[in-house]
Design a protein around this motif. Structure first.
Motif, PDB file in Angstrom:
ATOM      1  N   ASP A  92      -2.909  -8.099  10.915  1.00 58.48           N
ATOM      2  CA  ASP A  92      -3.128  -8.704   9.603  1.00 58.48           C
ATOM      3  C   ASP A  92      -3.540  -7.631   8.590  1.00 58.48           C
ATOM      4  OD1 ASP A  92      -2.554 -11.319  10.394  1.00 58.48           O
ATOM      5  OD2 ASP A  92      -4.612 -11.644  11.102  1.00 58.48           O
ATOM      6  N   TYR A  93      -3.129  -7.838   7.368  1.00 63.40           N
ATOM      7  CA  TYR A  93      -3.477  -6.902   6.297  1.00 63.40           C
ATOM      8  C   TYR A  93      -4.987  -6.782   6.147  1.00 63.40           C
ATOM      9  CZ  TYR A  93      -3.759  -4.914   1.581  1.00 63.40           C
ATOM     10  OH  TYR A  93      -4.059  -4.132   0.503  1.00 63.40           O
ATOM     11  N   ALA A  94      -5.698  -7.862   6.398  1.00 63.27           N
ATOM     12  CA  ALA A  94      -7.157  -7.832   6.275  1.00 63.27           C
ATOM     13  C   ALA A  94      -7.791  -6.847   7.246  1.00 63.27           C
ATOM     14  CB  ALA A  94      -7.725  -9.231   6.511  1.00 63.27           C
ATOM     15  N   ASP A  95      -7.093  -6.526   8.326  1.00 65.75           N
ATOM     16  CA  ASP A  95      -7.637  -5.617   9.337  1.00 65.75           C
ATOM     17  C   ASP A  95      -7.248  -4.158   9.096  1.00 65.75           C
ATOM     18  OD1 ASP A  95      -8.756  -7.799  10.646  1.00 65.75           O
ATOM     19  OD2 ASP A  95      -6.942  -8.157  11.829  1.00 65.75           O
ATOM     20  N   TRP A  96      -6.485  -3.882   8.058  1.00 62.07           N
ATOM     21  CA  TRP A  96      -6.122  -2.496   7.766  1.00 62.07           C
ATOM     22  C   TRP A  96      -7.374  -1.699   7.410  1.00 62.07           C
ATOM     23  CZ3 TRP A  96      -1.159  -1.638   4.385  1.00 62.07           C
ATOM     24  CH2 TRP A  96      -0.063  -2.210   5.023  1.00 62.07           C
ATOM     25  N   PRO A  97      -7.412  -0.412   7.745  1.00 60.04           N
ATOM     26  CA  PRO A  97      -8.514   0.441   7.276  1.00 60.04           C
ATOM     27  C   PRO A  97      -8.527   0.489   5.748  1.00 60.04           C
ATOM     28  CG  PRO A  97      -7.246   1.541   8.996  1.00 60.04           C
ATOM     29  CD  PRO A  97      -6.481   0.317   8.612  1.00 60.04           C
ATOM     30  N   PHE A  98      -9.707   0.716   5.204  1.00 60.69           N
ATOM     31  CA  PHE A  98      -9.840   0.732   3.745  1.00 60.69           C
ATOM     32  C   PHE A  98      -8.896   1.735   3.104  1.00 60.69           C
ATOM     33  CE2 PHE A  98     -11.723   2.844   0.036  1.00 60.69           C
ATOM     34  CZ  PHE A  98     -11.761   1.784  -0.850  1.00 60.69           C
ATOM     35  N   MET A  99      -8.808   2.953   3.679  1.00 57.37           N
ATOM     36  CA  MET A  99      -7.979   3.985   3.072  1.00 57.37           C
ATOM     37  C   MET A  99      -6.497   3.625   3.140  1.00 57.37           C
ATOM     38  SD  MET A  99      -9.858   6.145   1.627  1.00 57.37           S
ATOM     39  CE  MET A  99      -8.546   7.283   1.208  1.00 57.37           C
ATOM     40  N   ALA A 100      -6.096   2.898   4.187  1.00 61.65           N
ATOM     41  CA  ALA A 100      -4.700   2.443   4.253  1.00 61.65           C
ATOM     42  C   ALA A 100      -4.422   1.445   3.134  1.00 61.65           C
ATOM     43  CB  ALA A 100      -4.417   1.826   5.611  1.00 61.65           C
ATOM     44  N   LYS A 101      -5.373   0.551   2.889  1.00 65.02           N
ATOM     45  CA  LYS A 101      -5.217  -0.404   1.788  1.00 65.02           C
ATOM     46  C   LYS A 101      -5.194   0.322   0.442  1.00 65.02           C
ATOM     47  CE  LYS A 101      -7.474  -4.395   3.956  1.00 65.02           C
ATOM     48  NZ  LYS A 101      -8.616  -5.333   3.865  1.00 65.02           N
ATOM     49  N   ALA A 102      -6.104   1.301   0.285  1.00 65.14           N
ATOM     50  CA  ALA A 102      -6.163   2.036  -0.978  1.00 65.14           C
ATOM     51  C   ALA A 102      -4.865   2.786  -1.237  1.00 65.14           C
ATOM     52  CB  ALA A 102      -7.348   3.002  -0.959  1.00 65.14           C
ATOM     53  N   THR A 103      -4.333   3.415  -0.192  1.00 69.93           N
ATOM     54  CA  THR A 103      -3.069   4.144  -0.349  1.00 69.93           C
ATOM     55  C   THR A 103      -1.955   3.205  -0.779  1.00 69.93           C
ATOM     56  OG1 THR A 103      -3.721   5.758   1.335  1.00 69.93           O
ATOM     57  CG2 THR A 103      -1.370   5.570   0.840  1.00 69.93           C
ATOM     58  N   SER A 104      -1.874   2.045  -0.117  1.00 71.57           N
ATOM     59  CA  SER A 104      -0.839   1.073  -0.469  1.00 71.57           C
ATOM     60  C   SER A 104      -0.989   0.593  -1.905  1.00 71.57           C
ATOM     61  CB  SER A 104      -0.905  -0.112   0.498  1.00 71.57           C
ATOM     62  OG  SER A 104       0.004  -1.119   0.130  1.00 71.57           O
ATOM     63  N   THR A 105      -2.240   0.365  -2.321  1.00 67.14           N
ATOM     64  CA  THR A 105      -2.483  -0.115  -3.691  1.00 67.14           C
ATOM     65  C   THR A 105      -2.090   0.935  -4.721  1.00 67.14           C
ATOM     66  OG1 THR A 105      -4.303  -1.539  -2.953  1.00 67.14           O
ATOM     67  CG2 THR A 105      -4.242  -0.950  -5.281  1.00 67.14           C
ATOM     68  N   PHE A 106      -2.504   2.191  -4.491  1.00 68.26           N
ATOM     69  CA  PHE A 106      -2.176   3.250  -5.439  1.00 68.26           C
ATOM     70  C   PHE A 106      -0.665   3.455  -5.522  1.00 68.26           C
ATOM     71  CE2 PHE A 106      -6.646   4.770  -5.167  1.00 68.26           C
ATOM     72  CZ  PHE A 106      -6.885   4.812  -6.527  1.00 68.26           C
ATOM     73  N   ILE A 107       0.025   3.363  -4.386  1.00 66.82           N
ATOM     74  CA  ILE A 107       1.478   3.509  -4.396  1.00 66.82           C
ATOM     75  C   ILE A 107       2.117   2.374  -5.187  1.00 66.82           C
ATOM     76  CG2 ILE A 107       3.536   3.371  -2.941  1.00 66.82           C
ATOM     77  CD1 ILE A 107       2.040   4.994  -0.842  1.00 66.82           C
ATOM     78  N   GLY A 108       1.611   1.149  -4.979  1.00 66.09           N
ATOM     79  CA  GLY A 108       2.136   0.020  -5.735  1.00 66.09           C
ATOM     80  C   GLY A 108       1.936   0.167  -7.226  1.00 66.09           C
ATOM     81  N   LEU A 109       0.750   0.669  -7.624  1.00 65.46           N
ATOM     82  CA  LEU A 109       0.494   0.910  -9.040  1.00 65.46           C
ATOM     83  C   LEU A 109       1.420   1.983  -9.586  1.00 65.46           C
ATOM     84  CD1 LEU A 109      -3.418   0.827  -8.989  1.00 65.46           C
ATOM     85  CD2 LEU A 109      -1.920  -0.831 -10.109  1.00 65.46           C
ATOM     86  N   HIS A 110       1.611   3.056  -8.811  1.00 62.43           N
ATOM     87  CA  HIS A 110       2.488   4.149  -9.237  1.00 62.43           C
ATOM     88  C   HIS A 110       3.914   3.654  -9.427  1.00 62.43           C
ATOM     89  CE1 HIS A 110       3.302   8.678  -9.003  1.00 62.43           C
ATOM     90  NE2 HIS A 110       4.454   8.129  -9.307  1.00 62.43           N
ATOM     91  N   MET A 111       4.344   2.731  -8.587  1.00 63.22           N
ATOM     92  CA  MET A 111       5.715   2.231  -8.653  1.00 63.22           C
ATOM     93  C   MET A 111       5.882   1.088  -9.647  1.00 63.22           C
ATOM     94  SD  MET A 111       6.296   2.314  -4.536  1.00 63.22           S
ATOM     95  CE  MET A 111       7.763   1.315  -4.583  1.00 63.22           C
ATOM     96  N   GLY A 112       4.784   0.633 -10.246  1.00 59.39           N
ATOM     97  CA  GLY A 112       4.879  -0.391 -11.272  1.00 59.39           C
ATOM     98  C   GLY A 112       5.109  -1.789 -10.761  1.00 59.39           C
ATOM     99  N   ILE A 113       4.660  -2.099  -9.534  1.00 58.52           N
ATOM    100  CA  ILE A 113       4.931  -3.417  -8.956  1.00 58.52           C
ATOM    101  C   ILE A 113       3.670  -4.202  -8.644  1.00 58.52           C
ATOM    102  CG2 ILE A 113       7.134  -2.713  -7.949  1.00 58.52           C
ATOM    103  CD1 ILE A 113       5.744  -2.301  -5.310  1.00 58.52           C
ATOM    104  N   TYR A 114       2.513  -3.616  -8.879  1.00 60.04           N
ATOM    105  CA  TYR A 114       1.278  -4.258  -8.419  1.00 60.04           C
ATOM    106  C   TYR A 114       0.853  -5.402  -9.329  1.00 60.04           C
ATOM    107  CZ  TYR A 114      -3.041  -4.348  -5.720  1.00 60.04           C
ATOM    108  OH  TYR A 114      -4.064  -4.713  -4.899  1.00 60.04           O
ATOM    109  N   PHE A 115       0.969  -5.232 -10.618  1.00 61.20           N
ATOM    110  CA  PHE A 115       0.621  -6.289 -11.563  1.00 61.20           C
ATOM    111  C   PHE A 115       1.819  -6.677 -12.428  1.00 61.20           C
ATOM    112  CE2 PHE A 115      -3.658  -4.443 -10.858  1.00 61.20           C
ATOM    113  CZ  PHE A 115      -4.312  -5.594 -10.437  1.00 61.20           C
ATOM    114  N   GLY A 116       3.011  -6.458 -11.918  1.00 61.31           N
ATOM    115  CA  GLY A 116       4.205  -6.883 -12.639  1.00 61.31           C
ATOM    116  C   GLY A 116       4.381  -6.179 -13.967  1.00 61.31           C
ATOM    117  N   LEU A 117       4.655  -6.965 -15.007  1.00 56.47           N
ATOM    118  CA  LEU A 117       4.947  -6.426 -16.327  1.00 56.47           C
ATOM    119  C   LEU A 117       3.778  -5.624 -16.878  1.00 56.47           C
ATOM    120  CD1 LEU A 117       6.897  -6.242 -18.713  1.00 56.47           C
ATOM    121  CD2 LEU A 117       5.934  -8.405 -19.565  1.00 56.47           C
ATOM    122  N   ALA A 118       2.531  -6.083 -16.626  1.00 53.10           N
ATOM    123  CA  ALA A 118       1.358  -5.340 -17.115  1.00 53.10           C
ATOM    124  C   ALA A 118       1.317  -3.945 -16.507  1.00 53.10           C
ATOM    125  CB  ALA A 118       0.081  -6.111 -16.776  1.00 53.10           C
ATOM    126  N   ASN A 119       1.668  -3.830 -15.230  1.00 53.58           N
ATOM    127  CA  ASN A 119       1.710  -2.527 -14.572  1.00 53.58           C
ATOM    128  C   ASN A 119       2.775  -1.640 -15.203  1.00 53.58           C
ATOM    129  OD1 ASN A 119       1.573  -1.629 -11.012  1.00 53.58           O
ATOM    130  ND2 ASN A 119       1.410  -0.370 -12.832  1.00 53.58           N
TER     131      ASN A 119
END
Length: 500
Positions: free
Chosen positions: A362-389
């Motif tokens: 489950d995603y909830a069980d991912w290590p914090f740094m794995a979650k952070a990496t995924s979040t930063f990548i999503g922000l970099h790619m412009g998909i994390y908050f949709g149009l606002a991103n």
């Protein structure tokens, strides 16, 4: 912050000798020791790395504007004409795709996320670029094949083209060096510029105007104030872009991956082994998007219905990516692929013969740094908050472009000319020697470590230092030669006077 020239303060208006004499007259507090070094590094780093940063900013800006255009261009393949009352079994949809496109093997299946979406059947074929696949789009209500496109993970051809343009300039593996060079230096130039700007505002007693440019100042000071103020607004975003970009870069990315493994920060994956042995399925990627997972042979499409139902019963929700087994001893894998906020990457593996869950992560069980990496990548790619991103990315790119242009304008106004050579004097050499011995050793040690783990930061820096040392040696020799010639001339003149 990029290619900024030194502020037009008294210690930058004179010649090198005047600078040196003035420097000795100033009490060597911490700021007076560190400022020349930061100024020289920021100036030359911005000047020389600026073109790479400019290219990355322009291509990134174009990439941020593509998603809506991409979906409009490929609306026929991505959506159905009429939303039916009942979807066909997923196995029938895959069979319909294979009837029209029997080539290659099925590498993944993406059921529709919304009622009007088509089902995507991704094929691993030999006639597409590496990491790409051929995606067949199927109407889930009628089984009609609405087209096939060469895709890069979930990106359609247009978006994939701009993604590759931003990452490599379509120069292949060699082109990845440009984007890594830009990401490797962006954080350094930005942080050095931030410190210099704060110091400049404190020195001019305008600390409260860090975020506001001086619109009524002389032209060059006005350019500098816009350069610095914009930098304050975008500094956090630039650091995030630099860090996330480096995480999947060619050389530094490999070192980061090793560090994540050593620190147990890797993305956990569900085991696909049916024999009880551990499997290595890889983790959640960045720009690669998990383009096409290889399948050893074509699949029994009848198994997909049971696997899909088992994943749904286990609580997984669309959007899903279903990856067939590669052999008889391997389970099918099903993972969520919700890449916008809030993210969800729950994953299960399913035995296709019994439809039983083999393993679950489950995603909830991912290590914090794995979650952070995924979040930063999503922000970099412009998909994390949709149009606002997307808007935020576009604003960052425009801000970076503006600072680079302002930096070069300031440099151009201080360029070497016969009438203004004093104004064109760059930050002086020898700034490292003005630090305390312990400080200088610490700087060299820290830079050496960073350069080792970030090769495209360390190698250009070493090259610059080598070239700068050679230039400095030649100029010193020329100065000594001119001084010797002048002394010889004076002596000959004195001898003539004595003989007279």
């Amino acid at each position: 912050m990029t290619a900024s020239s030194p502020p037009e303060t008294p210690d930058h208006l004179g010649s090198g000798d005047e600078n040196a004499s003035r420097a000795t007259a100033v009490p060597k507090g911490a700021w007076n020791r560190w400022r020349p070094l930061l100024l020289r590094w920021h100036f030359y780093a911005g000047l020389l790395v600026g073109p790479f940063l400019l290219i990355a900013a322009v291509t990134g800006l174009l990439y941020s504007l593509v998603p809506q255009i991409d979906r409009a261009v490929y609306s026929h393949e991505l959506t159905v004409d009429d939303v039916g009352e009942q979807r066909l079994p997923l196995s029938q949809q895959v069979a319909a795709a294979r009837a029209v496109h029997p080539e290659g093997t099925v590498s993944s299946i993406r059921p529709p996320e919304a009622p009007a979406d088509t089902t995507r059947v991704v094929l691993a074929v030999d006639d597409v670029p590496e990491s790409y696949g051929r995606t067949v789009f199927v109407d889930p209500y009628t089984g009609e094949v609405r087209g096939a496109l060469t895709t890069f993970g979930q990106w359609m051809p247009l978006r994939a083209w701009f993604d590759e343009f931003h990452r490599t300039l379509h120069l292949g593996a060699f082109g990845r060096n440009y984007s890594e060079l830009a990401a490797s230096w962006l954080w350094f130039v930005a942080v050095a510029g931030l410190v210099l700007w704060i110091g400049h505002r404190r020195r001019t007693r305008k600390t409260r105007r860090l975020l506001i440019p001086d619109t009524d100042a002389p032209r060059r000071q006005r350019l500098l104030s816009w350069h610095g103020a914009i930098g304050i607004w975008v500094i956090i975003g630039l650091l995030a872009l630099s860090a996330s970009g480096l995480s999947w870069s060619r050389w530094t990315g490999a070192n980061i991956a090793d560090l994540r493994t050593a620190m147990s920060w890797t993305t956990p994956t569900a085991s696909t082994s049916l024999s009880g042995e551990a499997s290595d399925d890889g983790g959640h990627g960045g720009h690669g998007h998990g383009a096409a997972s290889a399948a050893a042979a074509d699949i029994d499409v009848s198994a997909v219905d049971g696997v899909y139902a088992a994943a749904g019963a286990a609580g997984l929700r669309d959007p899903l990516v279903i990856t067939p087994a590669t052999d008889a001893d391997t389970a099918w894998s099903v993972r969520e692929n919700k890449r916008n906020f809030p993210e969800s990457y729950d994953a299960v593996t399913v035995d296709p013969t019994t439809d039983e869950i083999v393993d679950r992560v489950d995603y909830a069980d991912w290590p914090f740094m794995a979650k952070a990496t995924s979040t930063f990548i999503g922000l970099h790619m412009g998909i994390y908050f949709g149009l606002a991103n997307q808007i935020a990315l576009a604003a960052l790119a425009i801000g970076l472009i503006t600072m680079i242009v302002l930096g070069y304008l300031m440099w151009w106004r201080r360029r070497p000319t016969r009438s203004q050579r004093a104004l064109a004097t760059p930050p002086r050499r020898g700034a490292l020697g003005e630090l305390k011995p312990a400080e200088a050793v610490a700087v060299v040690a820290v830079v050496a470590v960073i350069g080792w783990y970030m090769p495209l930061f360390g190698l250009p820096l070493a090259l610059f230092i080598a070239v700068d040392t050679v230039i400095g040696a030649f100029r010193s020799r020329d100065t000594d030669t001119r001084g010797t010639d002048r002394n010889d001339t004076d002596k000959r003149g004195m001898a003539k006077e004595v003989r007279a």
